[in-house]
Scaffold this active site. Structure first.
Site, PDB file in Angstrom:
ATOM      1  CD  GLU A   1     -12.242  47.822   3.032  1.00 52.44           C
ATOM      2  OE1 GLU A   1     -12.999  46.982   2.509  1.00 52.44           O
ATOM      3  OE2 GLU A   1     -11.098  48.064   2.609  1.00 52.44           O
TER       4      GLU A   1
ATOM      5  CD  GLU B   1      -2.543  54.599   7.358  1.00 53.06           C
ATOM      6  OE1 GLU B   1      -3.697  54.123   7.352  1.00 53.06           O
ATOM      7  OE2 GLU B   1      -1.776  54.541   6.382  1.00 53.06           O
TER       8      GLU B   1
HETATM    9  N1  THU Z   1      -5.985  51.912   3.600  1.00 54.42           N
HETATM   10  C1  THU Z   1      -5.476  52.129   4.839  1.00 54.42           C
HETATM   11  O1  THU Z   1      -6.038  51.701   5.853  1.00 54.42           O
HETATM   12  N2  THU Z   1      -4.325  52.821   4.933  1.00 54.42           N
HETATM   13  C2  THU Z   1      -3.585  53.265   3.880  1.00 54.42           C
HETATM   14  O2  THU Z   1      -2.533  53.846   4.085  1.00 54.42           O
HETATM   15  C3  THU Z   1      -4.048  53.029   2.514  1.00 54.42           C
HETATM   16  C4  THU Z   1      -5.392  52.408   2.377  1.00 54.42           C
HETATM   17  C5  THU Z   1      -7.203  51.120   3.488  1.00 54.42           C
HETATM   18  C6  THU Z   1      -8.446  51.852   3.065  1.00 54.42           C
HETATM   19  C7  THU Z   1      -9.272  50.719   2.471  1.00 54.42           C
HETATM   20  O3  THU Z   1      -9.919  50.036   3.538  1.00 54.42           O
HETATM   21  C8  THU Z   1      -8.229  49.781   1.894  1.00 54.42           C
HETATM   22  O4  THU Z   1      -6.992  50.096   2.537  1.00 54.42           O
HETATM   23  C9  THU Z   1      -8.055  49.888   0.388  1.00 54.42           C
HETATM   24  O5  THU Z   1      -7.806  51.191  -0.003  1.00 54.42           O
END
Ligand code: THU
Length: 159
Positions: free
Chosen positions: A63, A74
């Site tokens: 993030e 992913e």
């Molecule tokens: N996120 C992922 O890494 N993969 C997903 O399939 C859904 C969401 C992450 C993005 C963000 O850092 C956090 O999860 C909350 O949305």
């Protein structure tokens, strides 16, 4: 007017039904959640891929204070895999997550639309189906190809 229906296929497993190779991949996705950088959402996602030559790689969500600059687990993992080993198709992608209480989710999470689009591109560039395992501690969902997660998609054929 014609009404047209599309059907998708997926399989639901209990964790004990996985073969050894898939169990190893799921465990790698789970371990990858511990390298997540998620100070804003406190939602730690891990992904792991098995390449066509058997190589296993993993990654996690990263993030950023400027929220859209972060990246899902992913895409982090698929971009890394294709950067490091551009010659190898991605055979299987596994995804796992831990919530803000630190516990692994019992039910599988479903990837966001942008990640599905990237999965489709990876599948097309290697001309091989990309298999996906969505992993909860109580259930695993298996898709044998990205189209089942992203029907009616935009791809290079439109360009
Ligand atoms: N996120 C992922 O890494 N993969 C997903 O399939 C859904 C969401 C992450 C993005 C963000 O850092 C956090 O999860 C909350 O949305």
């Amino acid at each position: 007017m014609k009404e047209i229906s599309l059907s998708i296929t997926y399989r639901l497993y209990s964790p004990s039904e996985l073969c050894a190779a898939d169990a190893e991949l799921v465990e790698a996705a789970r371990q990858a959640t511990y390298s997540s950088y998620a100070p804003y959402s406190h939602f730690s996602v891990g992904a792991a891929v098995r390449l066509a030559d058997g190589t296993l790689l993993s990654g996690s969500n990263q993030e950023n204070a400027a929220y859209p600059s972060g990246l899902c687990a992913e895409r982090t993992t698929l971009f890394y895999a294709n950067s490091r080993y551009p010659e190898w198709a991605v055979h299987t992608l596994a995804i796992a997550a831990r919530g803000s209480d630190g516990a692994f989710l019992t039910q599988p999470i479903s990837p966001c639309g942008a990640c599905r689009q990237v999965m489709l591109e990876v599948q097309h560039r290697h001309h091989q189906p990309l298999r996906i395992l969505l992993c909860g501690t109580e259930a695993i969902v298996e898709f044998n190809r990205v189209e089942d997660l992203l029907p009616f998609s935009f791809d290079e054929s439109f360009l």
